[in-house]
Scaffold this active site. Structure first.
Site, PDB file in Angstrom:
ATOM      1  N   GLU A 267       4.084 -11.113  -6.057  1.00 15.78           N
ATOM      2  CA  GLU A 267       2.919 -11.276  -6.940  1.00 15.78           C
ATOM      3  C   GLU A 267       3.155 -10.752  -8.356  1.00 15.78           C
ATOM      4  O   GLU A 267       2.386 -11.053  -9.258  1.00 15.78           O
ATOM      5  CB  GLU A 267       1.688 -10.604  -6.324  1.00 15.78           C
ATOM      6  CG  GLU A 267       1.700  -9.086  -6.262  1.00 15.78           C
ATOM      7  CD  GLU A 267       2.416  -8.500  -5.040  1.00 15.78           C
ATOM      8  OE1 GLU A 267       3.339  -9.158  -4.505  1.00 15.78           O
ATOM      9  OE2 GLU A 267       2.072  -7.373  -4.638  1.00 15.78           O
TER      10      GLU A 267
ATOM     11  N   CYS B 133       5.268  -6.139   1.594  1.00 15.30           N
ATOM     12  CA  CYS B 133       5.660  -4.731   1.516  1.00 15.30           C
ATOM     13  C   CYS B 133       5.021  -3.937   2.670  1.00 15.30           C
ATOM     14  O   CYS B 133       5.375  -4.152   3.807  1.00 15.30           O
ATOM     15  CB  CYS B 133       5.299  -4.177   0.142  1.00 15.30           C
ATOM     16  SG  CYS B 133       6.211  -2.669  -0.215  1.00 15.30           S
ATOM     17  N   TYR B 134       4.057  -3.062   2.383  1.00 11.17           N
ATOM     18  CA  TYR B 134       3.412  -2.346   3.496  1.00 11.17           C
ATOM     19  C   TYR B 134       2.841  -3.353   4.493  1.00 11.17           C
ATOM     20  O   TYR B 134       2.878  -3.127   5.703  1.00 11.17           O
ATOM     21  CB  TYR B 134       2.298  -1.435   2.971  1.00 11.17           C
ATOM     22  CG  TYR B 134       1.578  -0.677   4.071  1.00 11.17           C
ATOM     23  CD1 TYR B 134       2.138   0.454   4.647  1.00 11.17           C
ATOM     24  CD2 TYR B 134       0.339  -1.104   4.551  1.00 11.17           C
ATOM     25  CE1 TYR B 134       1.496   1.134   5.673  1.00 11.17           C
ATOM     26  CE2 TYR B 134      -0.322  -0.435   5.576  1.00 11.17           C
ATOM     27  CZ  TYR B 134       0.263   0.690   6.131  1.00 11.17           C
ATOM     28  OH  TYR B 134      -0.371   1.367   7.143  1.00 11.17           O
TER      29      TYR B 134
ATOM     30  N   LYS C 253     -11.872 -13.159 -15.616  1.00  6.97           N
ATOM     31  CA  LYS C 253     -12.353 -13.643 -16.912  1.00  6.97           C
ATOM     32  C   LYS C 253     -11.861 -15.059 -17.233  1.00  6.97           C
ATOM     33  O   LYS C 253     -12.635 -15.889 -17.714  1.00  6.97           O
ATOM     34  CB  LYS C 253     -11.851 -12.676 -17.996  1.00  6.97           C
ATOM     35  CG  LYS C 253     -12.595 -12.784 -19.286  1.00  6.97           C
ATOM     36  CD  LYS C 253     -13.900 -12.068 -19.131  1.00  6.97           C
ATOM     37  CE  LYS C 253     -14.625 -11.860 -20.406  1.00  6.97           C
ATOM     38  NZ  LYS C 253     -15.768 -10.961 -20.177  1.00  6.97           N
TER      39      LYS C 253
ATOM     40  N   HIS D  37       7.772  -7.689  -3.746  1.00  3.32           N
ATOM     41  CA  HIS D  37       6.466  -8.103  -4.285  1.00  3.32           C
ATOM     42  C   HIS D  37       6.544  -9.451  -5.016  1.00  3.32           C
ATOM     43  O   HIS D  37       6.933  -9.504  -6.178  1.00  3.32           O
ATOM     44  CB  HIS D  37       5.940  -7.025  -5.243  1.00  3.32           C
ATOM     45  CG  HIS D  37       5.482  -5.797  -4.538  1.00  3.32           C
ATOM     46  ND1 HIS D  37       4.216  -5.669  -4.031  1.00  3.32           N
ATOM     47  CD2 HIS D  37       6.142  -4.656  -4.234  1.00  3.32           C
ATOM     48  CE1 HIS D  37       4.099  -4.492  -3.441  1.00  3.32           C
ATOM     49  NE2 HIS D  37       5.255  -3.855  -3.548  1.00  3.32           N
TER      50      HIS D  37
ATOM     51  N   GLY E 209       0.840  -1.198   0.000  1.00  8.73           N
ATOM     52  CA  GLY E 209       0.000   0.000   0.000  1.00  8.73           C
ATOM     53  C   GLY E 209       0.867   1.237   0.000  1.00  8.73           C
ATOM     54  O   GLY E 209       2.066   1.158   0.288  1.00  8.73           O
TER      55      GLY E 209
ATOM     56  N   ASP F 259     -19.688 -13.611 -20.258  1.00  7.55           N
ATOM     57  CA  ASP F 259     -20.091 -13.560 -18.856  1.00  7.55           C
ATOM     58  C   ASP F 259     -21.560 -13.915 -18.674  1.00  7.55           C
ATOM     59  O   ASP F 259     -21.912 -14.739 -17.829  1.00  7.55           O
ATOM     60  CB  ASP F 259     -19.804 -12.174 -18.267  1.00  7.55           C
ATOM     61  CG  ASP F 259     -18.344 -11.799 -18.386  1.00  7.55           C
ATOM     62  OD1 ASP F 259     -17.524 -12.712 -18.572  1.00  7.55           O
ATOM     63  OD2 ASP F 259     -18.019 -10.601 -18.295  1.00  7.55           O
TER      64      ASP F 259
END
Ligand code: XMP
Length: 557
Positions: free
Chosen positions: A215, A126-127, A413, A213, A99, A271
């Site tokens: 991710e 991180c944060y 998706k 990070h 963040g 969808d």
């Protein structure tokens, strides 16, 4: 919330002192006192999940994706979510996202006491790491040098389950101005980088902080780190698959619908088709699908939708041609948000009319997906900024009389596609490129008129025709044409013309959160441009959009 106030015994210098469990206990007692009764209590049989507390990082959504890719169900919620809102889950672990704040900044987001007290593993990123350290009594302070970009991580405790199967040195991607300078009691350093003496730290209760990070793709082994956390630290089973999702959703839909009657808005897109198939699997003939032709569809699309649904799915199906009504409601409207709102309202009103004619309909199915929800800032997170109010989420009229069923609300998706395939839908439907609910209404820039729609339709047909012929349809997230509101001078035949400018937009993406413009071959672009200016006389100029998202969005409006 669980912030330590300046007057508290642990924060007299603006830094939190660290030596002893007693002080940690004091901290948590303070937090408890502020959040009485905040305890995580899962409902009986609540499915396993990892909960990501979102602290506003631009990468938070990626954490969700990585965890789902490991077949572990997870939900991302705003950091200040109350525990009652999580009672539908058996939380196996928490992940605290990165963040933009500094833990010492006034009003900085905090770590709810119930998260620390839940007794499950916590991964702070991180944060999230800084917050975990700060909350448990360690020290975070501004780094002398901001660590940004690539860094080399040297692992000092390779036998920790987090590093299972990983080498002693990893390339990682970091972005932080604060660093951890002292660990809380019970924590030890597991890995270091040049600017971060405590780049990874953990205690024996599965609480782990990672300053970089894992991710993002720029941390090549980040996936493995996350998987190790999920399976070897948190003990997740990894059994969240499309099949299980269908089973659980079908049961949940059955239960909420009971004997009720359901209608589903079919748009022809992936969808709504998958949502319809899922609800059909749950309630069968209690579902009626209504396809509203809003007059804003691509060339031949309405016909294709009717054929596909009647051919592939034995569903109660109604076709409503409402072109005139939509165009009337859009007359003289130029503002994109007003367009969306008008289209959304008309759409819902039509369903209400259909409802009346069917008699006793209670539920409306919509194919809302996770990115729609996030981009409409309906997660309740103050940090999320509203970008566009996608009409199937943000623009619903307040007096709508039908109860919404949104079975895909938490899916990306690619997950929707997997569910579609598992439900037996044909590839041509499941792998169709996304098409927005407001359709060509937001691709005719400025006022939407019948004539301008027709010009766009012809040009768009050529774009898609060439894209398919070049065999790049499935490589692109979306390809389409936009009729701009710019006119320019040209020469067509022997005449000076003053015609429309058409933009071609082709993007690649993994989901609609970010996208890049597609590097199409020049020859393909040339072919499209030639055909458009030859076959659509109103257009005398064609441009190719070379903007990624961000900073642009995929659609122009
Ligand atoms: P943007 O333009 O926000 O689009 O980058 C992201 C994705 O969402 C689609 N889109 C919409 N879908 N209603 C929808 O159902 C809308 O109002 C809407 N606006 C954009 C867009 O086509 C892309 O796939």
């Amino acid at each position: 919330m669980s912030t330590v106030e300046p007057s508290s015994p642990t924060a007299t210098t603006g830094r939190v002192r660290t030596s002893g469990d007693a002080e940690v206990a004091t901290y948590l007692e303070i937090a408890e006192a502020r959040e009485p009764g905040q305890v995580l209590t899962p409902a009986p049989n609540a499915p396993e999940a990892v909960v990501i507390l979102d602290y506003g990082s631009q990468f938070s959504m990626l954490i969700t994706r990585r965890i789902r890719e490991a077949n572990v169900y997870c939900e991302m919620v705003p950091w200040n979510t109350r525990p009652e809102a999580l009672s539908h889950l058996t939380v196996k672990a928490f992940v605290l996202s990165g963040g933009p704040s500094s833990v010492y900044a006034e009003g900085a987001p905090t770590l709810p006491a119930y998260v620390v007290n839940a007794g499950v593993p916590i991964l702070g990123i991180c944060y999230g790491m800084q917050l975990l350290v700060h909350t448990l009594g360690g020290v975070v302070e501004p780094a002398g040098e901001r660590e940004y970009g690539h860094a080399i991580l040297n692992v000092s405790e390779g036998e920790h389950p987090l590093f299972k199967g990983l080498p002693a040195s990893l390339s990682v991607w970091a972005s932080h101005g604060d660093k951890v300078s002292q660990l809380p009691v019970g924590f030890r350093s597991l890995a270091q980088s040049e600017n971060a003496p405590f780049a990874v730290a953990a205690d024996d209760r599965g609480r782990i902080g990672i300053l970089f990070h894992p991710e993002v793709v720029h941390t090549p082994q980040g996936d493995q780190l996350i998987r190790n956390f999920l399976f070897d630290v948190a003990g997740c089973t990894g059994d969240w698959t499309a099949g299980n999702f269908i089973e659980e959703s079908v049961a949940a839909i059955k239960q909420s619908v009971g004997d009720g009657q359901v209608i589903c808005a079919l748009s022809g897109g992936v969808d709504s088709a998958v949502a319809a198939a899922l609800v059909h699997a749950a309630v069968g003939d209690q579902l009626t699908c209504i396809f509203v032709d809003n007059g804003l569809l691509r060339m031949g699309e309405a016909q294709r939708v009717v054929e596909t649904f009647t051919k592939h799915m034995a569903i109660n199906f109604r076709h409503v041609d409402a072109t005139d009504r939509f165009l009337r409601d859009l007359a003289e409207v130029t503002d994109p948000e007003t367009k969306r709102k008008r289209i959304g309202e008309t759409f819902i009103r039509l369903f209400e009319d259909e409802t009346k004619s069917l008699g006793g309909v209670d539920f409306l199915v919509q194919g809302t997906t996770y990115p729609d929800v996030i981009e409409s800032a309906s997660t309740g997170n103050d940090a999320a900024v509203k970008i566009k109010s996608h009409h199937n989420v943000g623009g619903l009229p307040k007096d709508m009389k039908l109860t919404l069923i949104e079975p895909l609300r938490n899916l990306f998706k690619d997950e929707v596609r997997r569910v579609g395939t598992a439900l037996g839908l044909p590839d041509e439907m499941v792998f169709r490129q996304p098409f927005p609910g407001p359709g060509l209404g937001i691709r005719v820039i400025g006022e939407v008129t019948r004539d301008r729609l027709e010009v766009l339709r012809q040009a768009d047909f050529i774009v898609m025709d060439e894209i398919r012929k070049a065999n790049v349809y499935y490589e692109l997230w979306q390809a389409f044409a936009v009729l701009t509101n710019t006119k320019s001078v040209g020469v067509q035949g022997d005449f000076r013309t003053y015609g429309h400018t058409l933009a071609i937009r082709c993007v690649t993406a993994e989901d609609a959160m970010t996208a890049d413009w597609a590097r199409l071959p020049y020859d393909l672009l040339a072919k499209m441009s030639n055909r458009i200016t030859n076959e659509v006389p109103e257009i005398n100029r064609v441009v190719y959009d070379i903007t990624s998202k961000p900073p642009g969005t995929i659609e122009w409006e």
